[in-house]
Every structure is written in structure tokens, then in C-alpha cells.
Design a protein around this motif. Structure first.
Motif, PDB file in Angstrom:
ATOM      1  N   UNK A 150      12.734  22.099 -11.417  1.00  9.88           N
ATOM      2  CA  UNK A 150      12.730  22.612 -10.040  1.00  9.88           C
ATOM      3  C   UNK A 150      11.701  21.884  -9.166  1.00  9.88           C
ATOM      4  N   UNK A 151      12.037  21.782  -7.883  1.00  6.58           N
ATOM      5  CA  UNK A 151      11.240  20.995  -6.957  1.00  6.58           C
ATOM      6  C   UNK A 151       9.865  21.639  -6.732  1.00  6.58           C
ATOM      7  N   UNK A 152       8.836  20.778  -6.804  1.00  2.00           N
ATOM      8  CA  UNK A 152       7.446  21.239  -6.739  1.00  2.00           C
ATOM      9  C   UNK A 152       7.160  22.032  -5.467  1.00  2.00           C
ATOM     10  N   UNK A 153       7.760  21.634  -4.340  1.00  2.00           N
ATOM     11  CA  UNK A 153       7.411  22.285  -3.075  1.00  2.00           C
ATOM     12  C   UNK A 153       7.945  23.717  -2.992  1.00  2.00           C
ATOM     13  N   UNK A 154       8.764  24.124  -3.944  1.00  2.00           N
ATOM     14  CA  UNK A 154       9.259  25.511  -3.947  1.00  2.00           C
ATOM     15  C   UNK A 154       8.426  26.388  -4.883  1.00  2.00           C
ATOM     16  N   UNK A 155       7.316  25.813  -5.416  1.00  2.00           N
ATOM     17  CA  UNK A 155       6.527  26.538  -6.420  1.00  2.00           C
ATOM     18  C   UNK A 155       5.033  26.448  -6.124  1.00  2.00           C
ATOM     19  N   UNK A 156       4.699  26.364  -4.826  1.00  2.00           N
ATOM     20  CA  UNK A 156       3.296  26.141  -4.460  1.00  2.00           C
ATOM     21  C   UNK A 156       2.502  27.424  -4.280  1.00  2.00           C
ATOM     22  N   UNK A 157       3.181  28.565  -4.193  1.00  6.26           N
ATOM     23  CA  UNK A 157       2.492  29.847  -3.970  1.00  6.26           C
ATOM     24  C   UNK A 157       2.663  30.738  -5.190  1.00  6.26           C
ATOM     25  N   UNK A 158       1.661  31.607  -5.419  1.00  4.74           N
ATOM     26  CA  UNK A 158       1.813  32.576  -6.510  1.00  4.74           C
ATOM     27  C   UNK A 158       2.937  33.564  -6.175  1.00  4.74           C
ATOM     28  N   UNK A 159       3.027  33.941  -4.901  1.00  7.42           N
ATOM     29  CA  UNK A 159       4.085  34.869  -4.468  1.00  7.42           C
ATOM     30  C   UNK A 159       5.367  34.080  -4.250  1.00  7.42           C
ATOM     31  N   UNK A 160       5.872  33.516  -5.346  1.00  7.82           N
ATOM     32  CA  UNK A 160       6.982  32.563  -5.263  1.00  7.82           C
ATOM     33  C   UNK A 160       8.313  33.303  -5.121  1.00  7.82           C
ATOM     34  N   UNK A 161       9.228  32.661  -4.407  1.00  7.64           N
ATOM     35  CA  UNK A 161      10.591  33.179  -4.397  1.00  7.64           C
ATOM     36  C   UNK A 161      11.243  32.747  -5.705  1.00  7.64           C
ATOM     37  N   UNK A 162      11.955  33.629  -6.402  1.00  7.02           N
ATOM     38  CA  UNK A 162      12.604  33.222  -7.656  1.00  7.02           C
ATOM     39  C   UNK A 162      13.479  31.988  -7.428  1.00  7.02           C
ATOM     40  N   UNK A 163      13.515  31.102  -8.431  1.00  7.10           N
ATOM     41  CA  UNK A 163      14.196  29.819  -8.275  1.00  7.10           C
ATOM     42  C   UNK A 163      15.692  29.948  -8.541  1.00  7.10           C
ATOM     43  N   UNK A 164      16.477  29.532  -7.541  1.00  3.99           N
ATOM     44  CA  UNK A 164      17.941  29.488  -7.694  1.00  3.99           C
ATOM     45  C   UNK A 164      18.316  28.096  -8.172  1.00  3.99           C
ATOM     46  N   UNK A 165      19.458  27.986  -8.816  1.00  2.86           N
ATOM     47  CA  UNK A 165      19.854  26.718  -9.423  1.00  2.86           C
ATOM     48  C   UNK A 165      19.856  25.588  -8.402  1.00  2.86           C
ATOM     49  N   UNK A 166      20.203  25.870  -7.144  1.00  4.34           N
ATOM     50  CA  UNK A 166      20.260  24.789  -6.149  1.00  4.34           C
ATOM     51  C   UNK A 166      18.860  24.308  -5.736  1.00  4.34           C
TER      52      UNK A 166
END
Ligand code: NAD
Ligand code: GDD
Length: 331
Positions: A123-139
């Protein structure tokens, strides 16, 4: 070699050992393959045909699938937790050889189904920069910026599997595993992931009267952890499904690393001091969005963290005790 129902590569490792057992329990004939000497396999099942082969070599892959195979589960990879993948990027990327050669051999042998074990590290790093992350969708794997080294290899090999399906008709299926844990996994030596590391540190403290443990970073990093039984069940279901695009196989119960350690302490019945130390941190927050897997497989992981950590802690506690007593192998 005669026809077998299933081949498992990486069968001497954590997930491969559990998957081999599950396939045997279904009554399947299984060829279990790993490059480690048999004495180092985490589990060795007498009912399987156990082969020591290095599947980065094309000849070994051809031998592995020779005679016809119903399902190939390609799990072999040089991998570990953050402490390993952050410091061994070339070794991780070299797994591209086994991923590629297993696909070529499976295509040429006409195997029925081909499962590839990918990772949430795509998964792309910029979607995982916060602890309060949005759950990762396959796209969310695209636009691509996966984990350096290991994640790029996994993303490339996913795409290779997809193109083998589109161009050559090999029926490939791909899972993106989210941090799998359980008994019979790596628990020390540098490749262990956070759940096993937490169990080991707490067990050592409990057995030796220690009063504090070390945690990498501030412990506010967020992850979800997936119990091995859910991983195996999801793997079998996905392989036999019509879901051709990669799917998350991951718990959506997110916790901070501090909460993970607290859960292990609760199971062990101890409260320990904490020293936050520098370490390989990885992304700040990661969780699995299970919308698509529920839609496609009518299934999602269901084991809670406490339920899964119980047997995991018990098993690691026994390994630590045996190592301290000098009666068991350390690994
Ligand atoms: P593991 O390290 O316990 O097992 C992998 C096994 O593959 C090892 O026994 C190793 O000896 C074997 N292997 C490596 N290269 C090989 C080669 N060239 N030929 C033959 N055997 C080889 O790892 P695991 O946790 O069981 O992971 C299995 C798969 O799932 C891997 O592909 C991994 O990248 C993927 N995955 C695991 C997790 C997790 O949290 N465990 C998360 C995401 C993805
Ligand atoms: N390993 C480890 N050991 N991690 C620790 C420790 C420790 O003693 N203490 C705290 N941590 C923290 C790490 O710094 C990281 O922020 C978090 O716990 C999770 O670390 P890992 O479990 O090692 O890895 P991960 O979740 O970042 O990535 C793992 O899961 C991916 C799939 O979700 C890796 O195993 C990847 O290889 C895998 O693909």
C-alpha cells in the motif's frame, strides 16, 4: 513425480506450516517445499511429501510442480518484520526470482490454481502517515509508493501473477496479508514481527523477574494483527473463489503498539515498565478495509486480538522457557 492436489512453497516457515496441515486435514495430497534443511522447518508434517528445494531456481520450480498439481500456494520469500525488511532490501527483492520462476513453471505444467502471498506492504506510503489511518482498500495500492524493497517486490510479483492470468490463462489468486501472528512462527533472531516480539519480551520478564521492556518508537503506531487460523481459512477460500483481483486478508481491529503490549501483559498477568527506544518503525498507521473481501468471499477474519494472543503467548512462553533452561532450540 506423481500428481499432487497441492504444492506449498515456504512450507518450512510459519504460514506454510499451518497451511500444509490444513490441506492435509482436508484429505489432500501435499508436496511441501522449502530451502531450509528439514531440521529447521517450523512444522514438518509426516503426511506430506517434504522436499528441500530452492525455488529461486527455475529447475527446482519445474521439479516442484512436475507430474501435475491442482493448487500451488506460493509462500516462499525472504521476509520478516520491520527490523528485517528495513535492513535487507536487496534480499527481500531477490524473492522476485522465486515468484517469477514459480509462475513460469506453473504455467508450463498447467497447474489448476496459483495462489500468491502478497502483503499490506504494497500500500502507498502517503495513505499511512497518520496513526488515525483510514483502513486500506485494495485500490489504495495505486498510485504506487509501496514499502521500499520488500513492498516493491510484492507489488511487482502481484502484477506478474495478474499478467500470467491475462496473457497465459494461469488461474492466479492474490492475497494481501496484514501482519499474521500465531504459534509456530518466528519469535526471535531479528525477523520476528511485533506480536511475537511483545510475547517474547513479556515472557522473558515474567520468567526472569524483569520489570521493564523495550518498545520501538513511542508505541502510538497503529496496526491490525491477523490470527493464523483466519489467514489459512482466508487463503483456502480465496484460492478456490472467482476473485481474480488481490484481496486483503487482514483483521480490521486496529490497535496501537502500546495496546498490543498491554494485551500481552494482560494475558501474562504482569504489568511492566516501558522504555521507548529507537527501532525500525515502518508506516505510522495501517489497518485493513474488509469491504471487498466480505463482498467477494462472504468472509472476513473473526478472531479477536486477545483470543489470538492467548495461544500465541502460551507457545512463545514455552519456547522462551525451553531456551532459558537450555532444553530447546532458539530461533
Ligand atoms: P516465513 O519466513 O516464516 O516463511 C517463509 C519460508 O520461505 C521460509 O521457511 C524460507 O526458508 C522459505 N524460503 C524463502 N526463500 C525460499 C526459496 N528461494 N526457496 C524455498 N523456500 C524459500 O514467512 P511467513 O510469515 O510464513 O510468510 C509466508 C508468505 O506470506 C511470504 O511470502 C510473506 O512475504 C507473506 N506475508 C507474510 C506476512 C506475515 O505477517 N507473516 C505478511 C504479509 C505477507
Ligand atoms: N518487529 C518489532 N519488534 N516491531 C516492534 C517492536 C519489536 O520489538 N517494538 C515495537 N515495534 C513496532 C515497529 O516499530 C512497527 O512500528 C510496529 O511495531 C509493527 O512492526 P512489525 O510487526 O515488525 O511490522 P509491520 O506491521 O510494520 O509490517 C509487517 O507486516 C506486513 C504486513 O502487514 C512486516 O512483517 C511486513 O513484512 C509485512 O508484510
Amino acid at each position: 513425480m506423481p500428481y499432487v492436489d497441492a504444492v506449498v512453497t515456504g512450507a518450512g516457515g510459519f504460514i506454510g506450516g499451518h497451511l500444509t496441515r490444513a490441506l492435509l486435514a482436508e484429505g489432500k495430497s501435499v508436496r511441501a517445499v522449502d530451502r531450509k534443511p528439514l531440521t529447521e522447518w517450523y512444522q514438518q508434517h509426516a503426511g506430506a511429501q517434504n522436499l528441500v528445494r530452492d525455488v529461486s531456481v527455475l529447475d527446482a520450480c519445474e521439479e516442484t510442480v512436475h507430474g501435475g498439481v491442482g493448487e500451488v500456494y506460493h509462500l516462499a520469500a525472504d521476509m520478516g518484520g520491520m527490523g528485517f525488511i528495513e535492513n535487507n532490501k536487496a534480499a527481500c527483492m531477490l524473492s522476485v526470482l522465486s515468484s517469477t520462476h514459480m509462475l513460469m513453471a506453473s504455467r508450463d505444467a498447467g497447474v489448476g490454481r496459483y495462489f500468491y502471498a502478497s502483503s499490506a506492504c504494497v500500500y502507498a506510503a502517503d495513505k499511512q502517515t497518520e496513526a488515525a489511518v483510514l483502513p486500506l482498500r485494495e485500490e489504495d495500492a495505486y498510485p504506487a509508493m509501496p514499502e521500499d524493497g520488500y513492498g516493491w517486490e510484492k507489488l511487482f510479483s502481484e502484477r506478474m501473477a495478474r499478467h500470467f492470468r491475462e496473457d497465459y490463462g494461469l488461474a492466479t489468486r492474490t492475497a494481501r496479508y496484514h501482519n499474521i501472528y500465531g504459534p509456530h512462527g518466528t519469535w526471535d533472531g531479528g525477523r520476528e514481527k511485533a506480536p511475537a516480539a511483545a510475547c517474547r519480551k513479556v515472557a522473558i520478564a515474567a520468567l526472569t523477574g524483569g520489570d521493564a521492556i523495550e518498545i520501538w518508537g513511542d508505541g502510538e503506531q497503529v496496526r491490525s494483527f491477523t490470527y493464523i487460523d483466519d489467514c489459512v481459512a482466508g487463503t483456502l477460500r480465496l484460492t478456490r473463489s472467482g476473485a481474480v483481483e488481490p484481496l486483503n486478508i487482514g483483521s480490521d481491529q486496529s490497535v496501537t503498539i502500546n495496546e498490543l503490549y498491554a494485551a500481552v501483559e494482560q494475558i501474562a498477568g504482569v504489568r511492566l515498565g516501558r522504555r521507548h527506544v529507537p527501532g525500525a518503525l515502518g508506516v505510522r498507521g495501517r489497518n485493513s478495509d474488509n469491504t471487498r473481501v466480505v463482498k467477494e468471499l462472504e468472509w472476513a477474519p473473526s478472531t479477536s486480538l486477545l483470543q489470538g494472543l492467548e495461544p500465541t503467548y502460551r507457545w512463545i512462553h514455552a519456547q522462551v522457557k525451553a531456551a532459558l533452561d537450555g532444553t530447546g532450540p532458539r530461533r
